[in-house]
Design a protein around this motif. Structure first.
Motif, mmCIF file in Angstrom:
data_model
loop_
_atom_site.group_PDB
_atom_site.id
_atom_site.type_symbol
_atom_site.label_atom_id
_atom_site.label_comp_id
_atom_site.label_asym_id
_atom_site.label_seq_id
_atom_site.Cartn_x
_atom_site.Cartn_y
_atom_site.Cartn_z
ATOM 1 N N VAL A 235 24.509 9.618 -5.181
ATOM 2 C CA VAL A 235 23.648 9.088 -6.227
ATOM 3 C C VAL A 235 22.194 9.358 -5.868
ATOM 4 N N ALA A 236 21.494 10.025 -6.745
ATOM 5 C CA ALA A 236 20.085 10.314 -6.496
ATOM 6 C C ALA A 236 19.278 9.025 -6.553
ATOM 7 N N PRO A 237 18.312 8.868 -5.658
ATOM 8 C CA PRO A 237 17.497 7.645 -5.685
ATOM 9 C C PRO A 237 16.703 7.538 -6.984
ATOM 10 N N GLN A 238 16.643 6.328 -7.497
ATOM 11 C CA GLN A 238 15.893 6.102 -8.733
ATOM 12 C C GLN A 238 14.410 5.864 -8.487
ATOM 13 N N TYR A 239 14.065 5.381 -7.282
ATOM 14 C CA TYR A 239 12.687 5.014 -6.985
ATOM 15 C C TYR A 239 12.226 5.714 -5.707
ATOM 16 N N ALA A 240 10.936 5.975 -5.657
ATOM 17 C CA ALA A 240 10.333 6.520 -4.444
ATOM 18 C C ALA A 240 8.874 6.089 -4.393
ATOM 19 N N ALA A 241 8.418 5.710 -3.207
ATOM 20 C CA ALA A 241 7.014 5.339 -3.017
ATOM 21 C C ALA A 241 6.250 6.532 -2.467
ATOM 22 N N HIS A 242 5.014 6.677 -2.902
ATOM 23 C CA HIS A 242 4.178 7.765 -2.396
ATOM 24 C C HIS A 242 2.740 7.285 -2.295
ATOM 25 N N ASP A 243 1.941 8.006 -1.517
ATOM 26 C CA ASP A 243 0.546 7.617 -1.296
ATOM 27 C C ASP A 243 -0.243 7.671 -2.595
ATOM 28 N N GLY A 244 -1.077 6.663 -2.800
ATOM 29 C CA GLY A 244 -1.998 6.664 -3.920
ATOM 30 C C GLY A 244 -3.411 6.948 -3.465
ATOM 31 N N ASP A 245 -4.280 7.199 -4.402
ATOM 32 C CA ASP A 245 -5.690 7.453 -4.142
ATOM 33 C C ASP A 245 -6.494 6.558 -5.079
ATOM 34 N N ALA A 246 -7.294 5.650 -4.514
ATOM 35 C CA ALA A 246 -7.969 4.646 -5.335
ATOM 36 C C ALA A 246 -8.907 5.270 -6.359
ATOM 37 N N ALA A 247 -9.586 6.338 -5.993
ATOM 38 C CA ALA A 247 -10.512 6.967 -6.934
ATOM 39 C C ALA A 247 -9.763 7.683 -8.046
ATOM 40 N N ARG A 248 -8.692 8.372 -7.700
ATOM 41 C CA ARG A 248 -7.939 9.159 -8.684
ATOM 42 C C ARG A 248 -7.047 8.291 -9.563
ATOM 43 N N ASP A 249 -6.475 7.241 -9.002
ATOM 44 C CA ASP A 249 -5.397 6.508 -9.680
ATOM 45 C C ASP A 249 -5.842 5.196 -10.314
ATOM 46 N N ARG A 250 -7.131 5.037 -10.561
ATOM 47 C CA ARG A 250 -7.618 3.761 -11.105
ATOM 48 C C ARG A 250 -6.894 3.362 -12.383
ATOM 49 N N ASP A 251 -6.835 4.249 -13.346
ATOM 50 C CA ASP A 251 -6.219 3.898 -14.635
ATOM 51 C C ASP A 251 -4.736 3.565 -14.474
ATOM 52 N N ALA A 252 -4.040 4.310 -13.628
ATOM 53 C CA ALA A 252 -2.615 4.061 -13.433
ATOM 54 C C ALA A 252 -2.373 2.713 -12.763
ATOM 55 N N VAL A 253 -3.215 2.377 -11.802
ATOM 56 C CA VAL A 253 -3.053 1.094 -11.113
ATOM 57 C C VAL A 253 -3.349 -0.062 -12.060
ATOM 58 N N LEU A 254 -4.430 0.052 -12.829
ATOM 59 C CA LEU A 254 -4.757 -1.019 -13.779
ATOM 60 C C LEU A 254 -3.641 -1.197 -14.800
ATOM 61 N N ALA A 255 -2.999 -0.111 -15.194
ATOM 62 C CA ALA A 255 -1.874 -0.214 -16.140
ATOM 63 C C ALA A 255 -0.703 -0.943 -15.500
ATOM 64 N N ALA A 256 -0.424 -0.658 -14.235
ATOM 65 C CA ALA A 256 0.671 -1.345 -13.543
ATOM 66 C C ALA A 256 0.354 -2.815 -13.316
ATOM 67 N N TRP A 257 -0.933 -3.142 -13.133
ATOM 68 C CA TRP A 257 -1.345 -4.535 -12.942
ATOM 69 C C TRP A 257 -1.250 -5.348 -14.227
ATOM 70 N N ARG A 258 -1.410 -4.674 -15.372
ATOM 71 C CA ARG A 258 -1.554 -5.387 -16.638
ATOM 72 C C ARG A 258 -0.348 -6.306 -16.866
ATOM 73 N N GLY A 259 -0.651 -7.571 -17.105
ATOM 74 C CA GLY A 259 0.395 -8.558 -17.319
ATOM 75 C C GLY A 259 1.013 -9.088 -16.047
ATOM 76 N N ASN A 260 0.540 -8.608 -14.889
ATOM 77 C CA ASN A 260 1.083 -9.029 -13.600
ATOM 78 C C ASN A 260 0.122 -9.891 -12.805
ATOM 79 N N LEU A 261 -1.141 -9.486 -12.723
ATOM 80 C CA LEU A 261 -2.048 -10.072 -11.737
ATOM 81 C C LEU A 261 -3.246 -10.814 -12.322
#
Length: 362
Positions: free
Chosen positions: A12-38
Motif C-alpha cells: 500500500v502506497a503511503p497516503q501522507y508524507a512530511a517534507h521541509d517547508g520554507d517560511a518565506a515561500r510557503d506563507r500562503d499555504a501555511v495560512l490556509a492550513a491554519w485557517r479554522g485551526n489556530l
C-alpha cells in the motif's frame, strides 16, 4: 510461502508524507492550513509575519504534510528558532509551535507523521527542541522521542485585597470592603518589609518599549540551565514587535535602578478584566535568573501603585531560583509539562531549565 492460488498483495502506497517547508515561500499555504485551526485569520497572519519572518534567530524549522491527490499541504508544524544558553554555551534551540491539520485529515496518523518529520529536521538543524504540549498529548510526544524535561508552573501573589474581600463578602458595602482591603495590603507590606529588612532602595520606572538591558545582561551571572539569550535585538522582537489586539495588549516593562545603575527588568502584560499583572520575563544584574527579595518587593510596590490586584508569573526553573518568589508569598496555581530533547550524544540525564512565558511563541 503464499498460496499459489492467492495473488500477492501489492504494498500500500503511503497516503501522507512530511517534507521541509520554507517560511518565506510557503506563507500562503501555511495560512490556509491554519485557517479554522489556530485562530482568527487576521491575527494569525500578523503572527506569521512577526514570528516566522521577523525573528532575529532566523526563520523556523518547518514541516508541511502532503497528501496523495492534494496539491496544497494538509498540515503544518514548526519549531521557532531561539538562541539559548546551556551550561554557559550558546546553542541553537527550537520551540515547538503551531501544529495544524485540516479537518478532513485530522487524526493521529497525519499529526504523528508531521511531528516525526519535525523531530528529524530538528536533529539536522538544531541542538535542542522543547515545547509545552497539552498534558493529554504526553504519550504521543514520548512516542516521537521527546521526554519530560520539567513543568511550567504558574505562581500568583495578591497585592490588593479589596477584590477578594468583596468576593468573600458580597453583601459588604464597597467602601468598607475597600477599607478592609487597604488594611490587609498595609499589613502584608509591613510584614514583608520587616522580614526582609536591609534590602536597599530601588527606583522603579515603567517603559512602553523594551529598555536596553545589554549592560545588565552582560554583567549578570548566567545559570547552567537552558535559558534564553536576552540581548536587545531579541527583546525588541519578542516584546515590542509582537502583534497586539484586544486579547493581547502591548507589553510594558518595569526597570529597577539603584545607585549602581540598572538592577532588574520585568516584561509584563496586563489583564485588565481581572486586574492581573502577568510577568512574562525577568532578569537581574546581580542574581541573573534569581531575583533578590529587594527586587521582588519593588515589583510588588510598583504593581500595587499601578492598581493591580494580582501578580502572576510562569516559570520552569529549579527550587533555588524559585525560592525568592516563594519567600514573597507567590503560590503555585497551575502547572503543565515541558517536553523536549537534547540532540547531543549521550545527553539523556536531567535537564536544568529556566524558562519563562517569553520562551513560548506568544
Amino acid at each position: 510461502m503464499s498460496d499459489a492460488t492467492t495473488p500477492a498483495q501489492a504494498p500500500v502506497a503511503p497516503q501522507y508524507a512530511a517534507h521541509d517547508g520554507d517560511a518565506a515561500r510557503d506563507r500562503d499555504a501555511v495560512l490556509a492550513a491554519w485557517r479554522g485551526n489556530l485562530g482568527q485569520a487576521a491575527r494569525m497572519a500578523a503572527k506569521y509575519d512577526w514570528f516566522y519572518l521577523g525573528a532575529p534567530a532566523g526563520m523556523p524549522v518547518m514541516q508541511l504534510l502532503a497528501h496523495v491527490g492534494s496539491d496544497a499541504p494538509v498540515g503544518v508544524c514548526s519549531a521557532g528558532r531561539r538562541r539559548m544558553l546551556r551550561e554557559g554555551r550558546e546553542i541553537r534551540a527550537g520551540v515547538l509551535v503551531d501544529l495544524a491539520v485540516t479537518p478532513e485529515h485530522r487524526s493521529l496518523g497525519p499529526a504523528l507523521i508531521l511531528q516525526q518529520g519535525l523531530f528529524a529536521a530538528g536533529r539536522r538543524e538544531l541542538d535542542q527542541l522543547y515545547g509545552f504540549p497539552n498534558p493529554k498529548a504526553a504519550p504521543v510526544f514520548k512516542r516521537i522521542g521527546y521526554r519530560k524535561l520539567g513543568e511550567m508552573v504558574r505562581h500568583a501573589r495578591v497585592v490588593r485585597h479589596a477584590p477578594y474581600v468583596q468576593r468573600r463578602a458580597p453583601t459588604l458595602p464597597a467602601p468598607l470592603a475597600d477599607a478592609l482591603g487597604a488594611f490587609f495590603d498595609l499589613g502584608t507590606a509591613l510584614r514583608d518589609r520587616l522580614r526582609f529588612r536591609g534590602t536597599g532602595a530601588l527606583h522603579a520606572t515603567w517603559c512602553d518599549h523594551a529598555p536596553d538591558i545589554d549592560a545588565l545582561w552582560s554583567a549578570s551571572p548566567k545559570p547552567a540551565a537552558l535559558t534564553a539569550i536576552r540581548d536587545a535585538a531579541h527583546l525588541r522582537w519578542r516584546f515590542d514587535d509582537a502583534p497586539t489586539d484586544a486579547a493581547l495588549p502591548p507589553f510594558r516593562h518595569l526597570l529597577l535602578r539603584d545607585a549602581r545603575g540598572d538592577a532588574a527588568w520585568f516584561a509584563t502584560r496586563a489583564e485588565n478584566a481581572t486586574r492581573t499583572l502577568h510577568v512574562h520575563d525577568a532578569w537581574t544584574r546581580d542574581g541573573g535568573a534569581t531575583p533578590s527579595h529587594a527586587i521582588l518587593l519593588a515589583l510588588l510596590r510598583a504593581a500595587h501603585q499601578a492598581g493591580f490586584a494580582v501578580i502572576s508569573v510562569e516559570l520552569a526553573t529549579n527550587a533555588e531560583r524559585l525560592q525568592p518568589w516563594r519567600d514573597l508569598g507567590f503560590e503555585a496555581r497551575s502547572r503543565r509539562p515541558v517536553f523536549g530533547t537534547d540532540f547531543r550524544d549521550g545527553a539523556d540525564g536531567d535537564t536544568d531549565l529556566h524558562l519563562t512565558s517569553a520562551d513560548e511563541d506568544e
